[in-house]
Design a protein around this motif. Structure first.
Motif, PDB file in Angstrom:
ATOM      1  N   ILE A   1       0.837  -1.205   0.000  1.00  0.00           N
ATOM      2  CA  ILE A   1       0.000   0.000   0.000  1.00  0.00           C
ATOM      3  C   ILE A   1       0.872   1.256   0.000  1.00  0.00           C
ATOM      4  N   GLU A   2       1.913   1.242   0.838  1.00  0.00           N
ATOM      5  CA  GLU A   2       2.820   2.397   0.908  1.00  0.00           C
ATOM      6  C   GLU A   2       3.583   2.585  -0.408  1.00  0.00           C
ATOM      7  N   LYS A   3       3.949   1.442  -1.024  1.00  0.00           N
ATOM      8  CA  LYS A   3       4.663   1.486  -2.304  1.00  0.00           C
ATOM      9  C   LYS A   3       3.769   2.079  -3.390  1.00  0.00           C
ATOM     10  N   ALA A   4       2.500   1.651  -3.434  1.00  0.00           N
ATOM     11  CA  ALA A   4       1.545   2.184  -4.408  1.00  0.00           C
ATOM     12  C   ALA A   4       1.345   3.679  -4.184  1.00  0.00           C
ATOM     13  N   GLY A   5       1.266   4.071  -2.901  1.00  0.00           N
ATOM     14  CA  GLY A   5       1.110   5.489  -2.556  1.00  0.00           C
ATOM     15  C   GLY A   5       2.254   6.329  -3.108  1.00  0.00           C
ATOM     16  N   ILE A   6       3.477   5.780  -3.036  1.00  0.00           N
ATOM     17  CA  ILE A   6       4.647   6.492  -3.566  1.00  0.00           C
ATOM     18  C   ILE A   6       4.513   6.677  -5.075  1.00  0.00           C
ATOM     19  N   ASN A   7       4.060   5.613  -5.764  1.00  0.00           N
ATOM     20  CA  ASN A   7       3.864   5.714  -7.222  1.00  0.00           C
ATOM     21  C   ASN A   7       2.868   6.805  -7.579  1.00  0.00           C
ATOM     22  N   PHE A   8       1.737   6.817  -6.879  1.00  0.00           N
ATOM     23  CA  PHE A   8       0.699   7.821  -7.171  1.00  0.00           C
ATOM     24  C   PHE A   8       1.194   9.229  -6.845  1.00  0.00           C
ATOM     25  N   LYS A   9       1.938   9.361  -5.743  1.00  0.00           N
ATOM     26  CA  LYS A   9       2.484  10.676  -5.371  1.00  0.00           C
ATOM     27  C   LYS A   9       3.522  11.134  -6.391  1.00  0.00           C
ATOM     28  N   ASN A  10       4.346  10.190  -6.870  1.00  0.00           N
ATOM     29  CA  ASN A  10       5.337  10.530  -7.894  1.00  0.00           C
ATOM     30  C   ASN A  10       4.653  11.077  -9.142  1.00  0.00           C
ATOM     31  N   TYR A  11       3.530  10.454  -9.494  1.00  0.00           N
ATOM     32  CA  TYR A  11       2.806  10.904 -10.686  1.00  0.00           C
ATOM     33  C   TYR A  11       2.303  12.330 -10.499  1.00  0.00           C
ATOM     34  N   ILE A  12       1.602  12.598  -9.400  1.00  0.00           N
ATOM     35  CA  ILE A  12       0.997  13.927  -9.258  1.00  0.00           C
ATOM     36  C   ILE A  12       2.028  15.010  -8.926  1.00  0.00           C
ATOM     37  N   THR A  13       3.184  14.602  -8.392  1.00  0.00           N
ATOM     38  CA  THR A  13       4.267  15.574  -8.185  1.00  0.00           C
ATOM     39  C   THR A  13       4.772  16.078  -9.530  1.00  0.00           C
ATOM     40  N   LYS A  14       4.931  15.143 -10.485  1.00  0.00           N
ATOM     41  CA  LYS A  14       5.441  15.505 -11.815  1.00  0.00           C
ATOM     42  C   LYS A  14       4.360  16.086 -12.722  1.00  0.00           C
ATOM     43  N   SER A  15       3.104  15.692 -12.481  1.00  0.00           N
ATOM     44  CA  SER A  15       2.035  16.132 -13.389  1.00  0.00           C
ATOM     45  C   SER A  15       0.737  16.386 -12.621  1.00  0.00           C
ATOM     46  N   PRO A  16       0.683  17.466 -11.804  1.00  0.00           N
ATOM     47  CA  PRO A  16      -0.521  17.730 -11.001  1.00  0.00           C
ATOM     48  C   PRO A  16      -1.772  18.016 -11.818  1.00  0.00           C
TER      49      PRO A  16
END
Length: 654
Positions: free
Chosen positions: A167-182
């Motif tokens: 769950i934490e790993k998936a959260g990092i992926n989603f955060k990485n996405y919105i950090t680069k492309s909000p």
């Protein structure tokens, strides 16, 4: 005999080699020719959504053709559109493992991974990870973060500890996405997935989610997440969001509180935006600047407030002292170059040429490439002329033209070097077509071929980050305004401007409507009219301003009505022919009243004829340069410089 035999063998070898080279050359050119013809036919079928026929025709592109790779890519697209995902994967896989270094490869691998994800092929994960590793700065790597998050969420283990880690790993992926492309395609979905995971969110996480909703226009939702952050951490976001919601009092509250207590360490660009928003909701811009200046803020943004105060509020007799204080207080700040330029001009206009020259040398040393640099170099030439140092003067004028070729000051420097040509040396333009912005080379040969074949969608996908190519595609699709703006922004980002025969200039300065401008030129210089048209509307015939000006030449309805009546012009204000005809007649009238001088007519076209005639008695000036630099309306001063800059560039291109 043996020697003769050896000689004969050598001849046979050479003849065979020549035959082979000839065959290979013929085969290469034949393959290329057949490839182009096959691709043309296939693309036409593709555009007509006959994907089965298009797939078959793309398959006819020979393996030796440079178009084979894009043909395979198009076959994969055809297969996808026909619902044959496995076949599409096969085609994409062939490209991905071809060893090619073209930009089609990462797109193909990403599309392949996407299809694999859709059919629940476990290999999708491997390809998304490979894309992130090999193409980390690409849009495909960003999107791959989102899909990796989904894959992890869809395959959560049953073991409690392992599940939490996933769950934490998936959260990092989603955060990485919105950090680069909000504001990206999957940003809202990523935000929703983060919320579903039930992760504990810190200040940064809540601000990240707030930015997603802000960028996607859901300001109420953004507000709920901002409320979960501390004001010291996100005051600029509070102020921006309230501005979008139209809450004026809260915009003022957060701006004043933030500038007073939390601005240290804030991003300069964001603080400047907050200040601009504050002034937009103030009772008047001047009053807003006055109030902020009176607070004597010491943190980020204080120099911007001081600059605005000196530029827009302080009376003319006190401006020099104001800019001196600004420069001394922030000698290396973002506005120090402009402050020094204003001090320089103050000395110049007072005819204190030695003092101005000293400040000019300092500016050239500290600020070689800021907004005010062309003006400094040009006026250093003017000072040298005043001091009768003619060789130095010519050197400065030539430097202005060479270092800042597309500036208003290059236009003025050219006049000072070649006065016999007159202030407006260009009286007509030779039409040249807007072309693909790059000449043929090893790197862009394929893109050029695809462009000439009018495969705009693939060119656009291959060159997402090249604004000049995006501009050209917009032009080809008839979006002339967007095209010119994209190209202009791209040119401004270049550290060194190319020569005027570079094809990229034509994208910024195309000759749209020039035939009509010439037709209705009257006693006007058509190049001047074309420059006004470009700056007024950027070729948008339906352009409208906040004050009601309309059409290509941005005429007020009352002005259009009066001019049309007096000159027998029929048609709607948004009709290109009628608008240009009326605009030309109106401009001609201004010129007649203002001594047949284009400079004054251009000023009046923006600032009004009453204002210009009033300035004649109020401004003390000895020449054109002193008049322009002292125009009291900043908008009109900038407008005059923009139109004359455009005139100069048009003349050099065409």
């Amino acid at each position: 005999m043996r020697r003769r035999r050896q000689k004969y063998d050598i001849y046979i070898f050479i003849f065979s080699a020549l035959l082979l080279i000839g065959y290979m050359t013929y085969n290469r050119y034949s393959s290329e020719s057949r490839g182009i013809n096959a691709y043309k036919v296939a693309l036409e079928s593709y555009k007509n959504t006959d994907y089965e026929k298009a797939y078959y025709e793309f398959g006819k592109v020979p393996s030796a053709s440079s178009l084979k790779e894009p043909a395979l890519f198009r076959q994969a697209r055809c297969a996808t559109n026909m619902g044959k995902k496995q076949l599409a994967i096969k085609k994409y896989n062939k490209i991905a493992h071809s060893g090619s270094k073209s930009s089609i490869v990462p797109i193909s691998e990403y599309n392949m991974a996407n299809l694999m994800y859709e059919i629940k092929d476990s290999n999708a994960k491997k390809h998304f990870q490979h894309i992130i590793k090999k193409y980390p700065s690409s849009d495909y790597a960003t999107a791959s973060e989102y899909y990796l998050g989904l894959i992890t969420v869809n395959n959560l283990p049953k073991n409690k500890k392992r599940k939490q880690k996933s769950i934490e790993k998936a959260g990092i992926n989603f955060k990485n996405y919105i950090t680069k492309s909000p504001d990206g395609r999957y940003s809202i979905k990523s935000a929703e997935e983060i919320q579903k995971l039930g992760l504990k969110l810190n200040n940064y996480d809540n601000l990240l989610l707030a930015k997603v909703y802000y960028e996607n226009g859901d300001f109420e939702k953004a507000k709920t997440f901002l409320a979960k952050t501390t004001l010291a951490f996100s005051w600029t976001d509070f102020a921006k969001n309230e501005f979008k919601l139209g809450n004026k009092d809260k915009v003022k509250y957060y701006t004043e509180l933030g500038l007073k207590n939390h601005a240290d360490g804030a991003i300069e660009k964001e603080v400047f935006e907050i200040i601009d928003n504050y002034l937009a909701v103030a009772s008047s811009r001047g009053e807003g600047i006055k109030y902020l200046a009176s607070q004597n803020y010491k943190s980020t943004g204080a120099d911007y407030i001081s600059y605005l105060n000196c530029s827009e509020v302080v009376p003319s007799e006190s401006k020099e002292a104001c800019f001196r204080t600004l420069y001394e207080k922030y000698p290396n700040g973002q506005f120090s170059g402009d402050a020094l330029y204003n001090l320089f001009m103050s000395k110049y206009l007072k005819k204190r040429y030695s003092d101005a020259q000293r400040l000019g040398f300092l500016h050239l040393k500290k600020f070689p490439n800021v907004k005010s640099s062309p003006a400094i170099v040009y006026f250093m030439g003017k000072i040298s002329t005043k001091l009768k140092h003619y060789e130095n003067a010519n050197s400065y004028y030539k430097k202005t033209i060479s270092d800042y070729p597309d500036s208003y000051y290059a236009f003025r420097a050219n006049y000072n070097l070649y006065k016999d040509d007159g202030m407006f040396p260009f009286e007509d333009l030779k039409c040249k077509k807007v072309a693909f912005p790059y000449k043929k080379s090893m790197e862009n040969n394929l893109v050029i071929k695809l462009a000439l074949l009018k495969d705009y969608d693939l060119v656009e996908e291959l060159c997402k980050k090249d604004k000049f190519i995006q501009s050209w595609i917009a032009y080809e699709k008839g979006n002339y305004t967007i095209s010119a703006i994209l190209a202009r922004n791209a040119m401004e980002e270049l550290p060194v401007k190319p020569a005027f025969d570079d094809l990229r200039w034509r994208l910024i300065y195309p000759l749209h409507y020039y035939d009509k401008v010439c037709k209705y030129r009257k006693n006007n210089n058509p190049v001047v009219l074309q420059s006004i048209l470009k700056e007024e509307s950027h070729f948008n015939s339906f352009a409208g301003s906040l004050v009601g000006a309309a059409g290509l030449m941005q005429l007020m309805p009352a002005t259009y009505s009066e001019v049309s009546k007096n000159h027998g012009i029929s048609g709607d204000i948004f009709s290109p022919e009628s608008n240009i005809n009326a605009g030309s007649a109106y401009y001609e009238g201004l010129k007649k009243v203002l001594g047949n001088k284009d400079l004054y007519a251009i000023s009046a076209y923006n600032g009004g004829i009453g204002s210009v005639t009033n300035w004649f008695s109020k401004i003390i000036y000895n020449d054109v340069d002193e008049f322009v630099e002292q125009i009291p309306y900043p908008e009109t001063k900038n407008y005059v410089k923009k139109v004359l800059r455009t005139y100069w560039v048009y003349g050099n291109i065409y």
